[in-house]
Design a protein around this motif. Structure first.
Motif, PDB file in Angstrom:
ATOM      1  N   GLY A   1     109.175  14.304 140.728  1.00 59.72           N
ATOM      2  CA  GLY A   1     107.619  15.347 141.361  1.00 59.72           C
ATOM      3  C   GLY A   1     107.561  16.366 141.711  1.00 59.72           C
ATOM      4  N   GLU A   2     107.024  17.227 141.569  1.00 61.25           N
ATOM      5  CA  GLU A   2     106.533  18.844 141.795  1.00 61.25           C
ATOM      6  C   GLU A   2     106.878  18.347 143.758  1.00 61.25           C
ATOM      7  OE1 GLU A   2     106.457  21.060 139.914  1.00 61.25           O
ATOM      8  OE2 GLU A   2     105.906  19.644 137.955  1.00 61.25           O
ATOM      9  N   PRO A   3     108.213  19.979 144.047  1.00 64.78           N
ATOM     10  CA  PRO A   3     108.403  19.702 145.277  1.00 64.78           C
ATOM     11  C   PRO A   3     107.264  19.792 145.980  1.00 64.78           C
ATOM     12  CG  PRO A   3     109.337  21.583 144.210  1.00 64.78           C
ATOM     13  CD  PRO A   3     108.658  20.286 143.210  1.00 64.78           C
ATOM     14  N   THR A   4     107.540  19.372 147.144  1.00 58.81           N
ATOM     15  CA  THR A   4     106.539  19.920 148.512  1.00 58.81           C
ATOM     16  C   THR A   4     107.053  22.011 149.097  1.00 58.81           C
ATOM     17  OG1 THR A   4     107.406  19.810 150.385  1.00 58.81           O
ATOM     18  CG2 THR A   4     106.177  17.740 149.622  1.00 58.81           C
ATOM     19  N   PRO A   5     106.280  22.525 149.577  1.00 55.93           N
ATOM     20  CA  PRO A   5     106.952  23.884 149.840  1.00 55.93           C
ATOM     21  C   PRO A   5     107.639  23.016 150.447  1.00 55.93           C
ATOM     22  CG  PRO A   5     104.402  23.289 149.883  1.00 55.93           C
ATOM     23  CD  PRO A   5     104.474  22.410 149.759  1.00 55.93           C
ATOM     24  N   ALA A   6     107.516  22.678 151.589  1.00 55.94           N
ATOM     25  CA  ALA A   6     109.018  22.463 152.725  1.00 55.94           C
ATOM     26  C   ALA A   6     109.914  21.963 152.304  1.00 55.94           C
ATOM     27  CB  ALA A   6     108.746  21.018 153.497  1.00 55.94           C
ATOM     28  N   THR A   7     110.032  21.482 151.103  1.00 59.01           N
ATOM     29  CA  THR A   7     110.973  20.555 149.658  1.00 59.01           C
ATOM     30  C   THR A   7     111.891  21.822 149.524  1.00 59.01           C
ATOM     31  OG1 THR A   7     110.314  18.823 149.702  1.00 59.01           O
ATOM     32  CG2 THR A   7     112.054  19.130 147.883  1.00 59.01           C
ATOM     33  N   PHE A   8     110.877  22.540 148.785  1.00 60.39           N
ATOM     34  CA  PHE A   8     111.077  23.799 147.870  1.00 60.39           C
ATOM     35  C   PHE A   8     112.313  24.954 148.855  1.00 60.39           C
ATOM     36  CE2 PHE A   8     110.538  27.843 145.442  1.00 60.39           C
ATOM     37  CZ  PHE A   8     111.484  27.664 144.386  1.00 60.39           C
ATOM     38  N   SER A   9     111.408  25.062 149.769  1.00 63.07           N
ATOM     39  CA  SER A   9     112.111  26.299 150.794  1.00 63.07           C
ATOM     40  C   SER A   9     113.253  25.792 151.138  1.00 63.07           C
ATOM     41  CB  SER A   9     111.159  25.870 152.562  1.00 63.07           C
ATOM     42  OG  SER A   9     111.271  26.396 153.040  1.00 63.07           O
ATOM     43  N   ALA A  10     113.745  24.266 151.826  1.00 65.91           N
ATOM     44  CA  ALA A  10     115.007  23.950 152.049  1.00 65.91           C
ATOM     45  C   ALA A  10     115.882  24.434 151.207  1.00 65.91           C
ATOM     46  CB  ALA A  10     115.136  22.423 151.923  1.00 65.91           C
ATOM     47  N   LEU A  11     115.034  24.285 149.372  1.00 63.59           N
ATOM     48  CA  LEU A  11     116.172  24.115 148.078  1.00 63.59           C
ATOM     49  C   LEU A  11     116.595  26.159 148.794  1.00 63.59           C
ATOM     50  CD1 LEU A  11     114.258  22.757 145.301  1.00 63.59           C
ATOM     51  CD2 LEU A  11     116.250  21.403 146.513  1.00 63.59           C
ATOM     52  N   LEU A  12     115.671  26.667 148.525  1.00 58.54           N
ATOM     53  CA  LEU A  12     116.140  28.535 148.231  1.00 58.54           C
ATOM     54  C   LEU A  12     117.087  28.500 149.850  1.00 58.54           C
ATOM     55  CD1 LEU A  12     112.115  29.845 148.365  1.00 58.54           C
ATOM     56  CD2 LEU A  12     114.545  29.337 146.492  1.00 58.54           C
ATOM     57  N   ARG A  13     116.669  27.583 150.297  1.00 63.01           N
ATOM     58  CA  ARG A  13     117.657  28.159 151.928  1.00 63.01           C
ATOM     59  C   ARG A  13     118.810  27.351 151.733  1.00 63.01           C
ATOM     60  NH1 ARG A  13     116.755  26.698 158.511  1.00 63.01           N
ATOM     61  NH2 ARG A  13     118.922  26.866 159.063  1.00 63.01           N
ATOM     62  N   ALA A  14     119.031  26.224 150.765  1.00 59.54           N
ATOM     63  CA  ALA A  14     120.558  25.911 150.359  1.00 59.54           C
ATOM     64  C   ALA A  14     121.449  26.380 149.498  1.00 59.54           C
ATOM     65  CB  ALA A  14     120.276  24.006 149.566  1.00 59.54           C
TER      66      ALA A  14
END
Length: 80
Positions: free
Chosen positions: A38-51
């Motif tokens: 599914g589409e990532p939540t903004p918080a999930t996407f933020s964690a991906l970018l931080r990773a």
């Protein structure tokens, strides 16, 4: 590594800190991060970018699995 569900504002910080600790302590040659379908939540996407930033700073490639084509495209656009 795997995210077992979409993140919210509270869980985002915890997930990001845990990923950073694993990368820092284990020095892997590459990191594969499985994200929920599914589409990532903004918080999930933020964690991906931080990773991604963490891995990049250590010279470690990061690969996403389980991401939708749209999520992969957003990730690529935001990390290149």
């Amino acid at each position: 590594m795997a995210l077992h569900g979409q993140l919210n504002v509270t869980s985002r910080t915890t997930a990001a800190v845990e990923i950073e600790a694993l990368v820092r302590d284990r020095h892997p040659h590459r990191v594969t991060l499985q994200i929920p379908t599914g589409e990532p939540t903004p918080a999930t996407f933020s964690a991906l970018l931080r990773a991604h930033r963490t891995c990049k700073s250590h010279g470690i490639p990061l690969k996403l699995t389980g991401a939708t084509p749209t999520a992969r495209h957003l990730f690529v656009v935001n990390t290149t």
